[in-house]
Design a protein around this motif. Structure first.
Motif, PDB file in Angstrom:
ATOM      1  N   THR A 179      11.089  30.793  60.726  1.00  0.00           N
ATOM      2  CA  THR A 179      12.085  30.347  60.036  1.00  0.00           C
ATOM      3  C   THR A 179      12.380  31.086  58.990  1.00  0.00           C
ATOM      4  OG1 THR A 179      11.155  27.804  60.542  1.00  0.00           O
ATOM      5  CG2 THR A 179      13.179  28.319  58.533  1.00  0.00           C
ATOM      6  N   GLU A 180      11.424  31.971  58.835  1.00  0.00           N
ATOM      7  CA  GLU A 180      12.115  32.542  57.265  1.00  0.00           C
ATOM      8  C   GLU A 180      12.052  34.147  57.443  1.00  0.00           C
ATOM      9  OE1 GLU A 180       7.585  33.016  56.380  1.00  0.00           O
ATOM     10  OE2 GLU A 180       7.467  31.595  54.819  1.00  0.00           O
ATOM     11  N   LEU A 181      11.865  34.371  59.085  1.00  0.00           N
ATOM     12  CA  LEU A 181      12.661  34.995  59.081  1.00  0.00           C
ATOM     13  C   LEU A 181      14.348  35.631  59.828  1.00  0.00           C
ATOM     14  CD1 LEU A 181      12.198  38.812  60.635  1.00  0.00           C
ATOM     15  CD2 LEU A 181      12.051  37.640  62.337  1.00  0.00           C
ATOM     16  N   VAL A 185      17.662  29.849  66.946  1.00  0.00           N
ATOM     17  CA  VAL A 185      18.044  29.337  68.485  1.00  0.00           C
ATOM     18  C   VAL A 185      17.785  30.412  68.510  1.00  0.00           C
ATOM     19  CG1 VAL A 185      19.575  28.359  69.864  1.00  0.00           C
ATOM     20  CG2 VAL A 185      18.723  27.059  68.377  1.00  0.00           C
ATOM     21  N   ASN A 186      18.788  31.561  68.215  1.00  0.00           N
ATOM     22  CA  ASN A 186      18.981  33.233  68.831  1.00  0.00           C
ATOM     23  C   ASN A 186      17.798  33.560  68.338  1.00  0.00           C
ATOM     24  OD1 ASN A 186      21.480  32.672  69.877  1.00  0.00           O
ATOM     25  ND2 ASN A 186      23.066  33.799  68.130  1.00  0.00           N
ATOM     26  N   LEU A 187      16.508  33.533  66.986  1.00  0.00           N
ATOM     27  CA  LEU A 187      15.569  33.884  66.809  1.00  0.00           C
ATOM     28  C   LEU A 187      14.087  33.752  68.543  1.00  0.00           C
ATOM     29  CD1 LEU A 187      14.609  34.856  63.788  1.00  0.00           C
ATOM     30  CD2 LEU A 187      15.395  36.732  65.606  1.00  0.00           C
ATOM     31  N   SER A 188      14.673  32.997  68.330  1.00  0.00           N
ATOM     32  CA  SER A 188      14.024  31.384  69.347  1.00  0.00           C
ATOM     33  C   SER A 188      13.907  32.298  70.400  1.00  0.00           C
ATOM     34  CB  SER A 188      13.897  30.666  69.451  1.00  0.00           C
ATOM     35  OG  SER A 188      12.871  29.835  70.554  1.00  0.00           O
ATOM     36  N   VAL A 189      15.701  32.869  70.964  1.00  0.00           N
ATOM     37  CA  VAL A 189      15.594  33.195  72.299  1.00  0.00           C
ATOM     38  C   VAL A 189      15.712  34.716  72.563  1.00  0.00           C
ATOM     39  CG1 VAL A 189      17.571  34.725  73.698  1.00  0.00           C
ATOM     40  CG2 VAL A 189      17.757  32.297  72.771  1.00  0.00           C
ATOM     41  N   LEU A 190      15.538  35.597  71.957  1.00  0.00           N
ATOM     42  CA  LEU A 190      15.075  37.389  71.760  1.00  0.00           C
ATOM     43  C   LEU A 190      13.300  36.823  71.901  1.00  0.00           C
ATOM     44  CD1 LEU A 190      14.943  40.056  71.068  1.00  0.00           C
ATOM     45  CD2 LEU A 190      15.302  39.260  68.738  1.00  0.00           C
ATOM     46  N   LYS A 191      12.811  36.068  70.921  1.00  0.00           N
ATOM     47  CA  LYS A 191      11.227  36.423  71.102  1.00  0.00           C
ATOM     48  C   LYS A 191      10.789  35.624  71.951  1.00  0.00           C
ATOM     49  CE  LYS A 191       8.895  32.313  69.324  1.00  0.00           C
ATOM     50  NZ  LYS A 191       7.417  31.841  69.594  1.00  0.00           N
ATOM     51  N   ASN A 192      11.523  34.166  73.136  1.00  0.00           N
ATOM     52  CA  ASN A 192      10.998  34.524  74.857  1.00  0.00           C
ATOM     53  C   ASN A 192      11.604  34.852  75.502  1.00  0.00           C
ATOM     54  OD1 ASN A 192       9.495  32.118  73.218  1.00  0.00           O
ATOM     55  ND2 ASN A 192      11.024  31.154  73.188  1.00  0.00           N
ATOM     56  N   ASP A 193      11.798  36.089  75.220  1.00  0.00           N
ATOM     57  CA  ASP A 193      12.603  37.500  76.178  1.00  0.00           C
ATOM     58  C   ASP A 193      13.727  36.197  76.980  1.00  0.00           C
ATOM     59  OD1 ASP A 193       9.213  38.305  76.380  1.00  0.00           O
ATOM     60  OD2 ASP A 193      10.455  39.144  75.548  1.00  0.00           O
ATOM     61  N   ARG A 194      14.664  36.084  76.302  1.00  0.00           N
ATOM     62  CA  ARG A 194      15.526  35.267  77.362  1.00  0.00           C
ATOM     63  C   ARG A 194      16.805  36.015  76.943  1.00  0.00           C
ATOM     64  NH1 ARG A 194      13.328  32.345  80.605  1.00  0.00           N
ATOM     65  NH2 ARG A 194      11.576  30.963  79.806  1.00  0.00           N
ATOM     66  N   ALA A 195      16.380  36.999  75.769  1.00  0.00           N
ATOM     67  CA  ALA A 195      17.711  36.969  75.247  1.00  0.00           C
ATOM     68  C   ALA A 195      18.639  38.554  76.178  1.00  0.00           C
ATOM     69  CB  ALA A 195      18.224  37.905  74.421  1.00  0.00           C
TER      70      ALA A 195
END
Lengths: 78, 228
Positions: free
Chosen positions: A29-31, A40-50
């Motif tokens: 959240t802070e990032l 949501v988009n950061l989570s997509v990136l973090k989970n290798d779904r981007a």
């Protein structure tokens, strides 16, 4: 179980945001607030779904985490 | 907000088109059930589509010369079949003739009403499909392959359906006249492609062009899915 984007898209790029966040003691959240993109988009990136990443996003992430692009993304060996 | 209003207007139009089809089936050219119900039902049906509620097929025709001569005073009424050659501007009454078929047979009702129902249901599908297009736009995701297919379907229905309905109507009118007691007293105007609803073809072609553009947009959207 849905396969990660790397399998679907035929690439082997993996994201190390998890490790970097733990090392910096920062939450997702802070990032997201510092980078200016949604959780949501950061989570997509973090989970290798981007499937693709804007240079502006990479720049903001590297500035927020004080790291290089190679610390955020790498290519998994064959 | 405005797009939601447009979407609901389109859905209402679709429902009214289906209701029109129902009136054709329940009206005098179908089962006649509307006339067995309360007056309010009949009046409501007539306000929606008077032809469906209580009409009989009316065929535009040109009467034979002897019929014209028997019925009309040529000194006061213009007979377009004779042509004209007079100096200056002048005005005369001009008549258009129709053969109205009362008490059609079951087969005639089925064919005639079937064509009208086909038109009503096609229009209902057009309005409903447009509503779904607007709904997808309101959800923020209009450029999809599904919407491209919808636009293509709309285009095909308009390009083919408009002329098909016009030709079908002409063929049915020809048949109804041929089996009527006035078959020898009037002729149906020959089919002319100028009578086709070319606006429908033009709009349909525009829809097909848009479908191609939408397909390209959907492909570009897919390229951006998963972009962070």
């Amino acid at each position: 179980m849905t396969p990660p984007a790397e399998v679907e898209e035929g690439h082997r790029v993996v994201c190390h945001l998890d490790d970097l966040l733990v090392a910096r003691g920062m939450t997702l959240t802070e990032l997201a607030e510092q980078v200016g993109i949604t959780i949501v988009n950061l989570s997509v990136l973090k989970n290798d779904r981007a499937r693709s990443v804007r240079f502006s996003t990479l720049t903001a992430i590297c500035d927020a985490l004080d790291c290089e692009v190679g610390d955020v993304l790498s290519v998994r060996p064959r | 907000m405005a797009s939601r209003g447009v979407e609901w207007l389109l859905r209402v139009a679709a429902v009214l088109s289906v209701a029109t089809c129902l009136i054709w089936v329940l009206g005098s050219m179908g089962t006649g059930l509307i006339f067995k119900g309360p007056d309010s039902v009949r009046y409501a049906a007539q306000s929606l589509d008077g032809n469906a509620a209580g009409g009989s097929p009316a065929i535009p025709v040109q009467p034979e010369e002897r019929v014209w001569e028997d019925l009309v005073d040529e000194d006061t009424v213009f007979n377009s079949s004779q042509g004209y050659n007079v100096p200056g501007a002048f005005a005369e009454f001009s008549l258009s003739w129709r053969v109205v078929v009362y008490e059609p047979t079951l087969g005639q009702r089925v064919v005639y009403t079937g064509l009208q129902c086909l038109l009503s249901l096609s229009l209902a599908w057009v309005w409903w499909t447009l509503a779904r297009l607007v709904a997808s736009s309101r959800r923020g995701d209009p450029f999809t392959a599904e919407n491209a297919m919808r636009l293509q379907g709309l285009g095909l229905v308009l390009v083919v359906g408009g002329p098909a309905y016009a030709v079908g109507t002409w063929l049915i009118h020809r048949w109804l006249l041929a089996v009527s007691e006035l078959a020898d007293d009037a002729t149906l105007a020959p089919w002319s492609w100028r009578d086709a609803p070319w606006w429908s073809v033009a709009v349909g072609l525009c829809m097909l062009v848009l479908a191609g553009v939408w397909r390209r947009g959907a492909a570009m959207r897919d390229d951006l899915v998963g972009l962070v």
